[in-house]
Design an enzyme around this catalytic site. Sequence first.
Site, PDB file in Angstrom:
ATOM      1  N   LYS A 172       0.847  -1.200   0.000  1.00  9.14           N
ATOM      2  CA  LYS A 172       0.000   0.000   0.000  1.00  9.14           C
ATOM      3  C   LYS A 172       0.880   1.247   0.000  1.00  9.14           C
ATOM      4  O   LYS A 172       1.469   1.612   1.003  1.00  9.14           O
ATOM      5  CB  LYS A 172      -0.892   0.041   1.253  1.00  9.14           C
ATOM      6  N   GLY A 225       6.809   5.972   7.873  1.00 10.43           N
ATOM      7  CA  GLY A 225       5.879   7.102   7.893  1.00 10.43           C
ATOM      8  C   GLY A 225       6.043   7.870   9.191  1.00 10.43           C
ATOM      9  O   GLY A 225       7.121   7.861   9.790  1.00 10.43           O
ATOM     10  N   SER A 226       4.967   8.495   9.636  1.00  9.37           N
ATOM     11  CA  SER A 226       5.065   9.354  10.819  1.00  9.37           C
ATOM     12  C   SER A 226       4.990   8.538  12.111  1.00  9.37           C
ATOM     13  O   SER A 226       4.510   7.394  12.113  1.00  9.37           O
ATOM     14  CB  SER A 226       3.928  10.371  10.788  1.00  9.37           C
ATOM     15  N   GLY A 230       2.846   5.204  13.008  1.00  6.06           N
ATOM     16  CA  GLY A 230       3.690   4.090  13.466  1.00  6.06           C
ATOM     17  C   GLY A 230       3.168   3.480  14.759  1.00  6.06           C
ATOM     18  O   GLY A 230       3.176   2.263  14.930  1.00  6.06           O
ATOM     19  N   GLU A 247       9.920   2.609  10.506  1.00  4.93           N
ATOM     20  CA  GLU A 247      10.873   3.706  10.272  1.00  4.93           C
ATOM     21  C   GLU A 247      10.057   4.983  10.295  1.00  4.93           C
ATOM     22  O   GLU A 247       9.107   5.133   9.524  1.00  4.93           O
ATOM     23  CB  GLU A 247      11.579   3.560   8.916  1.00  4.93           C
ATOM     24  N   CYS A 281      13.341  12.212   5.975  1.00  5.27           N
ATOM     25  CA  CYS A 281      13.378  11.831   7.391  1.00  5.27           C
ATOM     26  C   CYS A 281      14.764  12.063   7.963  1.00  5.27           C
ATOM     27  O   CYS A 281      14.931  12.214   9.161  1.00  5.27           O
ATOM     28  CB  CYS A 281      12.976  10.370   7.536  1.00  5.27           C
ATOM     29  N   GLN A 328       0.998  20.090   3.722  1.00  4.74           N
ATOM     30  CA  GLN A 328       2.382  20.159   4.192  1.00  4.74           C
ATOM     31  C   GLN A 328       2.857  21.616   4.191  1.00  4.74           C
ATOM     32  O   GLN A 328       3.568  22.044   5.103  1.00  4.74           O
ATOM     33  CB  GLN A 328       3.281  19.280   3.314  1.00  4.74           C
ATOM     34  N   GLU A 380       9.175  17.444  14.475  1.00  3.58           N
ATOM     35  CA  GLU A 380       9.530  17.305  13.061  1.00  3.58           C
ATOM     36  C   GLU A 380       8.629  18.219  12.223  1.00  3.58           C
ATOM     37  O   GLU A 380       7.406  18.142  12.318  1.00  3.58           O
ATOM     38  CB  GLU A 380       9.350  15.850  12.612  1.00  3.58           C
TER      39      GLU A 380
HETATM   40  P1  NAD Z   1       2.028   8.964   7.333  1.00  3.07           P
HETATM   41  O1  NAD Z   1       2.290   8.305   8.643  1.00  3.07           O
HETATM   42  O2  NAD Z   1       0.938   9.967   7.265  1.00  3.07           O
HETATM   43  O3  NAD Z   1       1.669   7.866   6.234  1.00  3.07           O
HETATM   44  C1  NAD Z   1       2.511   6.785   5.961  1.00  3.07           C
HETATM   45  C2  NAD Z   1       1.685   5.659   5.350  1.00  3.07           C
HETATM   46  O4  NAD Z   1       0.783   5.165   6.341  1.00  3.07           O
HETATM   47  C3  NAD Z   1       0.830   6.091   4.155  1.00  3.07           C
HETATM   48  O5  NAD Z   1       0.826   5.066   3.195  1.00  3.07           O
HETATM   49  C4  NAD Z   1      -0.539   6.257   4.786  1.00  3.07           C
HETATM   50  O6  NAD Z   1      -1.597   6.120   3.864  1.00  3.07           O
HETATM   51  C5  NAD Z   1      -0.523   5.122   5.793  1.00  3.07           C
HETATM   52  N1  NAD Z   1      -1.519   5.269   6.866  1.00  3.07           N
HETATM   53  C6  NAD Z   1      -2.042   6.424   7.363  1.00  3.07           C
HETATM   54  N2  NAD Z   1      -2.942   6.137   8.324  1.00  3.07           N
HETATM   55  C7  NAD Z   1      -2.966   4.796   8.466  1.00  3.07           C
HETATM   56  C8  NAD Z   1      -3.694   3.899   9.311  1.00  3.07           C
HETATM   57  N3  NAD Z   1      -4.576   4.341  10.211  1.00  3.07           N
HETATM   58  N4  NAD Z   1      -3.451   2.578   9.183  1.00  3.07           N
HETATM   59  C9  NAD Z   1      -2.547   2.126   8.295  1.00  3.07           C
HETATM   60  N5  NAD Z   1      -1.867   2.917   7.455  1.00  3.07           N
HETATM   61  C10 NAD Z   1      -2.057   4.240   7.536  1.00  3.07           C
HETATM   62  O7  NAD Z   1       3.417   9.571   6.848  1.00  3.07           O
HETATM   63  P2  NAD Z   1       3.691  10.464   5.534  1.00  3.07           P
HETATM   64  O8  NAD Z   1       3.150  11.829   5.786  1.00  3.07           O
HETATM   65  O9  NAD Z   1       3.291   9.735   4.298  1.00  3.07           O
HETATM   66  O10 NAD Z   1       5.296  10.514   5.525  1.00  3.07           O
HETATM   67  C11 NAD Z   1       6.043  11.456   6.220  1.00  3.07           C
HETATM   68  C12 NAD Z   1       6.649  10.826   7.469  1.00  3.07           C
HETATM   69  O11 NAD Z   1       7.426   9.698   7.095  1.00  3.07           O
HETATM   70  C13 NAD Z   1       7.605  11.758   8.187  1.00  3.07           C
HETATM   71  O12 NAD Z   1       7.388  11.662   9.577  1.00  3.07           O
HETATM   72  C14 NAD Z   1       8.979  11.193   7.832  1.00  3.07           C
HETATM   73  O13 NAD Z   1       9.994  11.462   8.753  1.00  3.07           O
HETATM   74  C15 NAD Z   1       8.680   9.729   7.751  1.00  3.07           C
HETATM   75  N6  NAD Z   1       9.706   9.041   6.976  1.00  3.07           N
HETATM   76  C16 NAD Z   1      10.585   8.222   7.651  1.00  3.07           C
HETATM   77  C17 NAD Z   1      11.584   7.561   6.968  1.00  3.07           C
HETATM   78  C18 NAD Z   1      12.540   6.664   7.694  1.00  3.07           C
HETATM   79  O14 NAD Z   1      13.123   5.804   7.054  1.00  3.07           O
HETATM   80  N7  NAD Z   1      12.730   6.811   8.984  1.00  3.07           N
HETATM   81  C19 NAD Z   1      11.702   7.722   5.587  1.00  3.07           C
HETATM   82  C20 NAD Z   1      10.793   8.554   4.931  1.00  3.07           C
HETATM   83  C21 NAD Z   1       9.790   9.207   5.640  1.00  3.07           C
END
Ligand code: NAD
Length: 478
Positions: A172, A225-226, A230, A247, A281, A328, A380
């Site tokens: 996804k 993701g965030s 997470g 991550e 990130c 954003q 962040e």
């Molecule tokens: P996000 O957490 O909003 O979304 C990430 C993913 O999770 C998306 O595919 C989203 O659709 C999905 N998601 C959202 N709600 C969900 C739920 N309730 N259940 C299951 N899945 C769900 O993050 P984003 O805004 O897409 O990305 C930005 C974040 O990602 C920043 O915090 C950034 O630091 C982090 N990031 C981390 C790394 C790393 O390797 N540490 C790399 C890139 C980005």
Amino acid sequence: MTLHQNFIAGSWMDGAEAADNINPSNTGDVVGTYARASREQAEQAIAAAKAAFPAWSRSGIQQRHDILKKVSDEIVARKDELGRLLAREEGKTLPEAVGEVLRAAQIFDFFSGETLRLAGEKLPSTRPGIDVELTREPVGVVGIITPWNFPIAIPAWKIAPALAYGNTVVFKPADLVPGSAWALADIIVRAGVPEGVFNLVMGRGSVVGDAMLNDPRIDAITFTGSVGTGKKVAAACVEHMRKFQLEMGGKNPLVVLDDADLTVAVDVAVNGAFFSTGQRCTASSRLIVTEGIHDKFVAAVTERLQNVVVDDALKAGTQIGPVVDQAQLDQDTSYIDIGRKEGAKLAFGGELLNRETQGFYLQPALFTETTAGMRINREEIFGPVASVMRVKGYDEALAAANDTIFGLSAGICTTSLKHAAHFKRNSEAGMVMVNLPTAGVDYHVPFGGRKASSFGPREQGRYAAEFFTIVKTAYTLP
Ligand code: NAD
């Protein structure tokens, strides 16, 4: 406009709804229309992945090698076209986007080789006459959930090892950037994965993501993701007693010491903090600078920022593209307001910019005279916004660098071997850079952080096997 469909159980399928993918450099430009799956379709994909697992997990390593290699080769052959698509949907500059596409190809190439190198161990037992064997087996159905900021590299570094080690996949991507994910899925499908082994389920986190988290047929989830999402992933995985890997965010420090080479430090800071629009990130959002070099460093960074070209991601010469979307951009500008109200000095930028086309253009923002307790130094922001914190010397710099809930990447600019060695040992980050930007990593070595930035085994390189396989210990009395 043609609808880009999901790939579920061996077939391309319409979704429950569809959404337009908008170019952040030019909001009048629709990159494409993409299906959004229903909960039932996500469950259908999971069922197909479950059914396909027994055969795929026992498939020959030559077959897996050849499929992954084919994927890599096609990505390389189409790097310019795929880079253009990525820059158009996410807003990073064309050279950055082509670089990311090539990174995805390198990852598939690396893991095609890993399929042939997976080894076990045979040991003597403490009980004479018995053999002990350690082997690695695939985990099962792997759910892959990815963010928007690396639309092809992050999917690649999760999908390639998942398939290489014999797992089946339900993928996804972030709903903001389905274009690169769809193109990658199309390549994987045409490379010959058997039915059900790989499924693409584009759609909303609250629908598709939630269905994945709550389905007991998923054996492992790898998430980037965030922190907020997470935590939801972690809670659901604990509930189902399944493996998971997270991550998440960062608030990465770059320490600049008095003895640093000023030119190197400025290059490293500007690249780490602002390139890719600060939407990494691993971005250096906290610049921690000792007092002897502070004023020279701030003056040089400010001068450099005056000449940085912020424009359409596809235009030649653009160094920083737009912010990814309105939400954003609102977050970035609200943090710029917060920084001002907290008493930080906005030394440069932070203005919305007008360009030929309507897009989310923001001048990079540099705060100075900031303190550790300010929200702009603790939370962040995920945009082209960085803050400088003045410190007395190395000890205070190290303490400030570690004073965060995050621990993804940390950097130091110094010509002192002693301080570099001490920082490498005492930084509380998963990745440490000396005289290099906090962002910018290799694909053949582990990637990941500590504290609230990461949870579970490292990604990438040989270490990926820790998450995508399970160790079995077998005892034999011949
Ligand atoms: P996000 O957490 O909003 O979304 C990430 C993913 O999770 C998306 O595919 C989203 O659709 C999905 N998601 C959202 N709600 C969900 C739920 N309730 N259940 C299951 N899945 C769900 O993050 P984003 O805004 O897409 O990305 C930005 C974040 O990602 C920043 O915090 C950034 O630091 C982090 N990031 C981390 C790394 C790393 O390797 N540490 C790399 C890139 C980005």
